[in-house]
Design an enzyme around this catalytic site. Structure first.
Site, PDB file in Angstrom:
ATOM      1  N   LEU A 135       0.625  -1.319  -0.152  1.00 52.62           N
ATOM      2  CA  LEU A 135       0.057   0.008   0.063  1.00 52.62           C
ATOM      3  C   LEU A 135       0.786   1.202  -0.076  1.00 52.62           C
ATOM      4  O   LEU A 135       1.878   1.248   0.801  1.00 52.62           O
ATOM      5  CB  LEU A 135      -0.950  -0.192   1.016  1.00 52.62           C
ATOM      6  CG  LEU A 135      -1.899   1.097   1.323  1.00 52.62           C
ATOM      7  CD1 LEU A 135      -3.030   0.796   0.475  1.00 52.62           C
ATOM      8  CD2 LEU A 135      -2.554   0.886   2.813  1.00 52.62           C
ATOM      9  N   SER A 180       3.471  -6.518   2.435  1.00 49.90           N
ATOM     10  CA  SER A 180       2.319  -5.978   2.967  1.00 49.90           C
ATOM     11  C   SER A 180       1.044  -6.146   2.275  1.00 49.90           C
ATOM     12  O   SER A 180       0.791  -7.415   1.936  1.00 49.90           O
ATOM     13  CB  SER A 180       2.739  -4.470   2.992  1.00 49.90           C
ATOM     14  OG  SER A 180       1.810  -3.694   4.066  1.00 49.90           O
ATOM     15  N   GLN A 181       0.312  -5.261   1.824  1.00 45.52           N
ATOM     16  CA  GLN A 181      -0.846  -5.541   1.358  1.00 45.52           C
ATOM     17  C   GLN A 181      -0.603  -6.534   0.181  1.00 45.52           C
ATOM     18  O   GLN A 181      -1.521  -7.307  -0.541  1.00 45.52           O
ATOM     19  CB  GLN A 181      -1.575  -4.257   0.670  1.00 45.52           C
ATOM     20  CG  GLN A 181      -2.800  -4.370  -0.120  1.00 45.52           C
ATOM     21  CD  GLN A 181      -3.468  -3.058  -0.579  1.00 45.52           C
ATOM     22  OE1 GLN A 181      -3.955  -2.338   0.115  1.00 45.52           O
ATOM     23  NE2 GLN A 181      -3.313  -2.639  -1.786  1.00 45.52           N
ATOM     24  N   ASP A 207       6.700  -4.120  14.196  1.00 49.71           N
ATOM     25  CA  ASP A 207       6.222  -3.583  12.829  1.00 49.71           C
ATOM     26  C   ASP A 207       5.088  -2.705  13.460  1.00 49.71           C
ATOM     27  O   ASP A 207       4.198  -2.897  14.513  1.00 49.71           O
ATOM     28  CB  ASP A 207       5.253  -4.781  12.320  1.00 49.71           C
ATOM     29  CG  ASP A 207       4.904  -4.372  10.988  1.00 49.71           C
ATOM     30  OD1 ASP A 207       5.450  -4.832   9.820  1.00 49.71           O
ATOM     31  OD2 ASP A 207       4.054  -3.436  10.918  1.00 49.71           O
ATOM     32  N   HIS A 253       8.053  -1.460   9.954  1.00 47.72           N
ATOM     33  CA  HIS A 253       7.022  -1.880   8.947  1.00 47.72           C
ATOM     34  C   HIS A 253       7.789  -1.656   7.500  1.00 47.72           C
ATOM     35  O   HIS A 253       7.973  -2.412   6.726  1.00 47.72           O
ATOM     36  CB  HIS A 253       5.550  -1.405   8.672  1.00 47.72           C
ATOM     37  CG  HIS A 253       4.899  -1.844   7.712  1.00 47.72           C
ATOM     38  ND1 HIS A 253       4.344  -3.269   7.759  1.00 47.72           N
ATOM     39  CD2 HIS A 253       4.191  -1.553   6.457  1.00 47.72           C
ATOM     40  CE1 HIS A 253       3.748  -3.578   6.563  1.00 47.72           C
ATOM     41  NE2 HIS A 253       3.625  -2.560   6.008  1.00 47.72           N
TER      42      HIS A 253
END
Ligand SMILES: *[C@@H]1O[C@H](CO)[C@@H](O)[C@H](O)[C@H]1NC(C)=O
Ligand SMILES: *[C@@H]1O[C@H](CO)[C@@H](O)[C@H](O)[C@H]1NC(C)=O
Length: 283
Positions: free
Chosen positions: A27, A92-93, A209, A264
């Site tokens: 993202l 991630s996403q 994270d 993250h």
């Protein structure tokens, strides 16, 4: 003469040894953020063909996930079916996009699927990312927006998993319950078989994270109704083997790599994470 011969041999053997790697971003980012990671790969595995996918970059990454998955399925079809195999590394996403992609791709030949700090069991937390986008919502209230047709047009809502609103989640979330098997459908069995074509599932995440909430979602853990985190093996989708996770685990093909001390946005540029969690699966 002899060293020239060795060089020539190395040019053939050294570069031919590693399967190509396709990297899918997360993202609000794009291929640029993954240059360091691709340098790590090329340096340690010379000659590797690394593709940094550029699709749904930056703000476009908010587009609904099925739309992203369908586009990637078309763009990457050839790459994912290479006879010699390929590795898929998704952040991630992007890890959810990749998992859906693997589920709907009957012919893929992905050997290692590396899920790098990806909310595989969903997201439920007020992070800075979220506050930027939904400044007026608290996490307790976001379901009012996310579990609607309008909400489902925003990627984040496709994996918004409110532990206190599970029946709405199952009914109104059109993405995560389908790939996690909470909502069975006429393709569930086929998707499971497709997903199980991978040779190795590598799950990477850690307690520092500051975006994935709970962070254990990156290793398929999630909140129960009291907001206590239950491990992967205690999840309903694991027990019922809804999408193949239990089978993969029984096969010995789920590798967990948990690291403390990584924020993250640092997962993809930290060499020690690359070295200890990814490198050996990218041969
Ligand atoms: C699955 O169900 C959908 C409707 O929900 C239908 O359009 C589709 O043809 C079905 N697929 C198969 C393989 O039965
Ligand atoms: C890199 O990862 C290690 C954990 O493997 C951590 O201790 C270290 O702080 C990280 N460094 C950065 C710059 O993120």
């Amino acid at each position: 003469m002899r060293s020239q011969l060795l060089l020539l041999l190395c040019a053939v053997v050294c570069s031919g040894g590693f399967k190509p790697v396709v990297i899918v971003h997360g993202l609000f980012d794009g291929p640029k953020q993954f240059q360091t990671l691709s340098e790590f790969i090329r340096k340690d595995h010379p000659g590797t063909d690394v593709t940094l996918l550029s699709a749904f970059d930056y703000l476009d990454s908010l587009q609904p996930l099925w739309k992203q998955v369908r586009t990637l399925a078309a763009v990457l079809q050839g790459a994912l079916q290479r006879p010699g195999g390929v590795h898929l590394l998704c952040f991630s996403q992007g890890g959810l996009v990749c998992r859906a992609l693997l589920s709907i791709s009957p012919q893929h030949n992905v050997h290692s699927f590396i899920s790098l700090s990806s909310p595989q069991a969903g997201q439920y937390g007020d992070t800075d990312y979220l506050k930027k986008f939904f400044p007026k919502y608290l996490k307790e209230a976001l379901f009012h927006f996310c579990y609607t047709e309008a909400g489902q047009k925003v990627s984040i809502c496709n994996y918004w998993n409110d532990p206190h609103q599970q029946s709405r989640f199952l009914q109104k979330n059109h993405f995560l319950p389908l790939i996690n098997g909470g909502q069975l459908h006429n393709q569930s069995a086929a998707w499971r078989e497709n997903f199980l074509r991978i040779r190795k599932l590598v799950l990477i995440g850690g307690p520092d994270d500051d975006v994935i909430t709970p962070w254990q979602s990156s290793v398929f853990g999630f909140y129960d109704s009291r907001e206590q985190v239950a491990d992967m093996r205690d999840q309903e989708f694991y027990r019922t083997d809804a999408f193949g996770l239990r089978t993969l685990d029984a096969r010995g093909d789920v590798s967990l790599c948990v690291h403390a001390g990584v924020k993250h946005v640092q997962w993809h540029s930290n060499y020690s994470v690359f070295h200890s969690c990814m490198k050996k699966w990218l041969t």
